[in-house]
Design a protein around this motif. Structure first.
Motif, PDB file in Angstrom:
ATOM      1  N   GLY A  56       0.925  -1.251   0.103  1.00 26.13           N
ATOM      2  CA  GLY A  56      -0.041   0.099  -0.098  1.00 26.13           C
ATOM      3  C   GLY A  56       0.891   1.440  -0.023  1.00 26.13           C
ATOM      4  O   GLY A  56       0.599   2.359  -0.631  1.00 26.13           O
ATOM      5  N   ASN A  57       1.858   1.291   0.838  1.00 26.28           N
ATOM      6  CA  ASN A  57       2.675   2.264   1.003  1.00 26.28           C
ATOM      7  C   ASN A  57       3.504   2.506  -0.393  1.00 26.28           C
ATOM      8  O   ASN A  57       3.928   3.662  -0.804  1.00 26.28           O
ATOM      9  CB  ASN A  57       3.412   2.482   2.127  1.00 26.28           C
ATOM     10  CG  ASN A  57       2.858   2.702   3.514  1.00 26.28           C
ATOM     11  OD1 ASN A  57       2.213   3.837   3.975  1.00 26.28           O
ATOM     12  ND2 ASN A  57       2.208   1.761   4.094  1.00 26.28           N
TER      13      ASN A  57
ATOM     14  N   ASN B 269       6.930  10.909   1.547  1.00 28.30           N
ATOM     15  CA  ASN B 269       7.761  10.793   2.575  1.00 28.30           C
ATOM     16  C   ASN B 269       7.045  10.059   3.915  1.00 28.30           C
ATOM     17  O   ASN B 269       7.917   9.020   4.537  1.00 28.30           O
ATOM     18  CB  ASN B 269       8.234  12.203   3.235  1.00 28.30           C
ATOM     19  CG  ASN B 269       9.356  12.937   2.649  1.00 28.30           C
ATOM     20  OD1 ASN B 269      10.260  12.870   2.802  1.00 28.30           O
ATOM     21  ND2 ASN B 269       8.833  13.582   1.384  1.00 28.30           N
ATOM     22  N   LEU B 270       5.932  10.290   4.275  1.00 35.36           N
ATOM     23  CA  LEU B 270       5.410   9.604   5.207  1.00 35.36           C
ATOM     24  C   LEU B 270       4.978   8.142   4.848  1.00 35.36           C
ATOM     25  O   LEU B 270       5.316   7.149   5.765  1.00 35.36           O
ATOM     26  CB  LEU B 270       3.794  10.155   5.331  1.00 35.36           C
ATOM     27  CG  LEU B 270       2.730   9.460   6.498  1.00 35.36           C
ATOM     28  CD1 LEU B 270       3.737   9.700   7.889  1.00 35.36           C
ATOM     29  CD2 LEU B 270       1.635  10.071   6.572  1.00 35.36           C
ATOM     30  N   ALA B 271       4.710   7.700   3.493  1.00 35.81           N
ATOM     31  CA  ALA B 271       4.717   6.390   3.144  1.00 35.81           C
ATOM     32  C   ALA B 271       5.983   5.649   3.247  1.00 35.81           C
ATOM     33  O   ALA B 271       6.132   4.388   3.462  1.00 35.81           O
ATOM     34  CB  ALA B 271       4.211   6.260   1.741  1.00 35.81           C
TER      35      ALA B 271
ATOM     36  N   THR C 270      10.315  11.181  13.513  1.00 37.16           N
ATOM     37  CA  THR C 270      10.378  11.771  12.225  1.00 37.16           C
ATOM     38  C   THR C 270       8.878  11.775  11.803  1.00 37.16           C
ATOM     39  O   THR C 270       8.376  12.766  11.076  1.00 37.16           O
ATOM     40  CB  THR C 270      11.099  11.045  11.125  1.00 37.16           C
ATOM     41  OG1 THR C 270      12.629  11.036  11.759  1.00 37.16           O
ATOM     42  CG2 THR C 270      11.362  11.862   9.853  1.00 37.16           C
ATOM     43  N   GLU C 271       8.041  10.908  12.003  1.00 37.17           N
ATOM     44  CA  GLU C 271       6.629  10.685  11.743  1.00 37.17           C
ATOM     45  C   GLU C 271       5.962  11.834  12.317  1.00 37.17           C
ATOM     46  O   GLU C 271       5.020  12.529  11.697  1.00 37.17           O
ATOM     47  CB  GLU C 271       6.098   9.559  12.266  1.00 37.17           C
ATOM     48  CG  GLU C 271       4.506   9.293  11.509  1.00 37.17           C
ATOM     49  CD  GLU C 271       4.091   7.854  11.935  1.00 37.17           C
ATOM     50  OE1 GLU C 271       3.124   7.878  11.420  1.00 37.17           O
ATOM     51  OE2 GLU C 271       4.606   7.286  12.485  1.00 37.17           O
ATOM     52  N   PHE C 272       6.150  12.043  13.473  1.00 36.53           N
ATOM     53  CA  PHE C 272       5.481  13.281  14.206  1.00 36.53           C
ATOM     54  C   PHE C 272       5.919  14.683  13.482  1.00 36.53           C
ATOM     55  O   PHE C 272       5.002  15.624  13.453  1.00 36.53           O
ATOM     56  CB  PHE C 272       5.671  13.370  15.875  1.00 36.53           C
ATOM     57  CG  PHE C 272       5.224  12.317  16.714  1.00 36.53           C
ATOM     58  CD1 PHE C 272       3.789  12.357  17.037  1.00 36.53           C
ATOM     59  CD2 PHE C 272       5.960  11.266  17.253  1.00 36.53           C
ATOM     60  CE1 PHE C 272       3.183  11.370  17.570  1.00 36.53           C
ATOM     61  CE2 PHE C 272       5.287  10.256  17.866  1.00 36.53           C
ATOM     62  CZ  PHE C 272       3.879  10.582  18.185  1.00 36.53           C
ATOM     63  N   LEU C 273       7.236  14.932  13.240  1.00 32.61           N
ATOM     64  CA  LEU C 273       7.627  15.904  12.529  1.00 32.61           C
ATOM     65  C   LEU C 273       6.936  16.130  11.050  1.00 32.61           C
ATOM     66  O   LEU C 273       6.502  17.421  10.793  1.00 32.61           O
ATOM     67  CB  LEU C 273       8.887  16.157  12.440  1.00 32.61           C
ATOM     68  CG  LEU C 273       9.990  15.999  13.935  1.00 32.61           C
ATOM     69  CD1 LEU C 273      11.395  16.041  13.714  1.00 32.61           C
ATOM     70  CD2 LEU C 273       9.377  17.287  14.873  1.00 32.61           C
ATOM     71  N   ILE C 274       6.872  15.094  10.322  1.00 29.45           N
ATOM     72  CA  ILE C 274       6.405  15.312   9.027  1.00 29.45           C
ATOM     73  C   ILE C 274       4.670  15.487   9.224  1.00 29.45           C
ATOM     74  O   ILE C 274       4.422  16.384   8.299  1.00 29.45           O
ATOM     75  CB  ILE C 274       6.566  13.784   8.331  1.00 29.45           C
ATOM     76  CG1 ILE C 274       8.061  13.764   7.908  1.00 29.45           C
ATOM     77  CG2 ILE C 274       5.759  13.614   7.136  1.00 29.45           C
ATOM     78  CD1 ILE C 274       8.281  12.403   7.366  1.00 29.45           C
TER      79      ILE C 274
ATOM     80  N   GLN D 292      13.185  21.337   2.035  1.00 28.72           N
ATOM     81  CA  GLN D 292      13.892  21.796   3.367  1.00 28.72           C
ATOM     82  C   GLN D 292      13.033  21.351   4.317  1.00 28.72           C
ATOM     83  O   GLN D 292      13.731  20.850   5.576  1.00 28.72           O
ATOM     84  CB  GLN D 292      14.005  23.162   3.267  1.00 28.72           C
ATOM     85  CG  GLN D 292      14.953  23.716   2.135  1.00 28.72           C
ATOM     86  CD  GLN D 292      14.944  25.520   2.210  1.00 28.72           C
ATOM     87  OE1 GLN D 292      14.338  26.131   2.956  1.00 28.72           O
ATOM     88  NE2 GLN D 292      15.823  25.979   0.979  1.00 28.72           N
ATOM     89  N   LEU D 293      11.833  21.538   4.384  1.00 21.41           N
ATOM     90  CA  LEU D 293      10.950  20.936   5.329  1.00 21.41           C
ATOM     91  C   LEU D 293      10.903  19.401   5.706  1.00 21.41           C
ATOM     92  O   LEU D 293      10.948  19.213   6.817  1.00 21.41           O
ATOM     93  CB  LEU D 293       9.249  21.432   5.109  1.00 21.41           C
ATOM     94  CG  LEU D 293       9.017  22.884   5.231  1.00 21.41           C
ATOM     95  CD1 LEU D 293       7.578  23.001   4.636  1.00 21.41           C
ATOM     96  CD2 LEU D 293       9.201  23.474   6.538  1.00 21.41           C
ATOM     97  N   ALA D 294      10.786  18.489   4.509  1.00 23.53           N
ATOM     98  CA  ALA D 294      11.029  17.324   4.679  1.00 23.53           C
ATOM     99  C   ALA D 294      12.426  16.779   5.174  1.00 23.53           C
ATOM    100  O   ALA D 294      12.409  16.032   6.230  1.00 23.53           O
ATOM    101  CB  ALA D 294      10.695  16.776   3.287  1.00 23.53           C
ATOM    102  N   LEU D 295      13.430  17.414   4.619  1.00 23.75           N
ATOM    103  CA  LEU D 295      14.673  17.079   5.112  1.00 23.75           C
ATOM    104  C   LEU D 295      15.143  17.433   6.552  1.00 23.75           C
ATOM    105  O   LEU D 295      15.677  16.744   7.234  1.00 23.75           O
ATOM    106  CB  LEU D 295      15.779  17.848   4.113  1.00 23.75           C
ATOM    107  CG  LEU D 295      17.116  17.148   4.314  1.00 23.75           C
ATOM    108  CD1 LEU D 295      17.274  15.904   4.184  1.00 23.75           C
ATOM    109  CD2 LEU D 295      18.239  18.099   3.368  1.00 23.75           C
TER     110      LEU D 295
END
Length: 312
Positions: free
Chosen positions: A39-40, A63-65, A108-112, A141-144
């Protein structure tokens, strides 16, 4: 420093007391793992090949997947092992590595998700300025930044954890290497590590939750000012999937942290951990596609194209 025999491995108990259910649970969790990967992975491929989906919202979704694929891969293989062997043994370095990746990807998941709420805030509250603000460079930049901050927070604590000698109880009453039992097995003072863990938890979980809540307060206030019901529904539909995922994740985490730490509640916390680490990554692709016309359209296009080419 306390006295004791040095240990070189930990034993994961998994789910003791489920005699007779090991094989069914193994099959179910293995299928969940395969579906999670599929799925992801499908979301990443669809966004990659469909030009209409190459916008900030789906970039963060990719990014989340990608994160969910590795998050489940960190936990599930060892969990499956607890169902098929009498004693699941994991070396100390492997255990610390699993703990590192589990908390690094979880942080990282919380931040994304917080970044995704910021993206929805800009898209709904500042639609005219959205294209000029949320540029491809800012998205990157936000994702990184989310990945780097998550890595740095957990890496620093892991480096301190690696310096500790272990000589206590090597049995971990969980299906993965949780930090709590690891610290209890240490032969040295762990107060600094515990303090750093508390500070990191406060920064990541309540901090990102507060940021998300503030973003959605502005989003909802903007949506309520839209005169037409159709306009309000359309605006809300663009952030409904993200809000659902956020509710599931924070709901499970807050349930575990706000409950008393009595032994009687540990089994419930372990079940909630299963929901958080196994079911949520499985549900995310369905949540983001079930009511998303763009993604469903891209899926139909991808499914019909091979048929059309084969017919030709």
């Amino acid at each position: 420093m306390r006295n004791g025999t040095a240990i070189t491995e930990f034993i994961l108990l998994g789910f003791p007391g489920i005699q007779g259910l090991q094989v069914p649970l193994f099959i179910v969790i293995l299928l969940i793992y395969i579906l999670t990967l599929a799925g992801n992975g499908l979301i990443i491929v669809i966004v990659w090949v469909e030009p209409k989906l190459q916008i900030p919202m789906y970039f963060f979704l990719c990014n989340l997947a990608f994160l969910e694929i590795w998050y489940t891969t960190t936990i599930i293989p060892k969990l499956l092992e607890t169902f098929v062997v009498a004693k699941t043994v994991i070396c100390i370095s492997c255990c610390l590595m699993q703990a590192f990746f589990h908390f690094f990807l979880g942080t990282t998941e919380f931040l994304i998700l917080a970044v995704m709420s910021f993206d929805r805030y800009l898209a709904i509250c500042k639609p005219l300025h959205y294209p000029s603000i949320m540029t491809s460079n800012l998205c990157l930049q936000l994702a990184l930044s989310s990945w780097v901050v998550g890595f740095t927070i957990v890496f620093c604590q892991t480096m301190l954890l690696l310096q500790l000698p272990f000589c206590g109880n090597n049995i971990i009453n969980h299906f993965y290497c949780d930090v709590g039992p690891i610290l209890k097995a240490a032969c040295a003072d762990t107060s600094i590590l515990e303090l750093l863990g508390i500070l990191a938890t406060i920064f990541v979980i309540p901090g990102s939750l507060l940021f998300t809540i503030i973003s959605y307060i502005y989003i909802l206030s903007t949506i309520l000012q839209i005169p037409s019901a159709a306009g309000r529904q359309k605006a809300f539909s663009t952030c409904a999937s993200h809000l659902t995922v956020v509710s599931l994740l924070y709901g499970a985490v807050l349930f575990m942290y706000l409950r008393p730490t009595a032994h009687s509640s540990f089994k419930i916390n372990k079940v909630v951990s299963v929901l958080n680490t196994i079911l949520t990554p499985l549900l995310n692709p369905f949540i983001y596609t079930i009511r998303n016309k763009e993604v469903k359209g891209a899926l139909k296009k991808a499914m019909t194209c091979p048929k059309t080419q084969h017919a030709k």
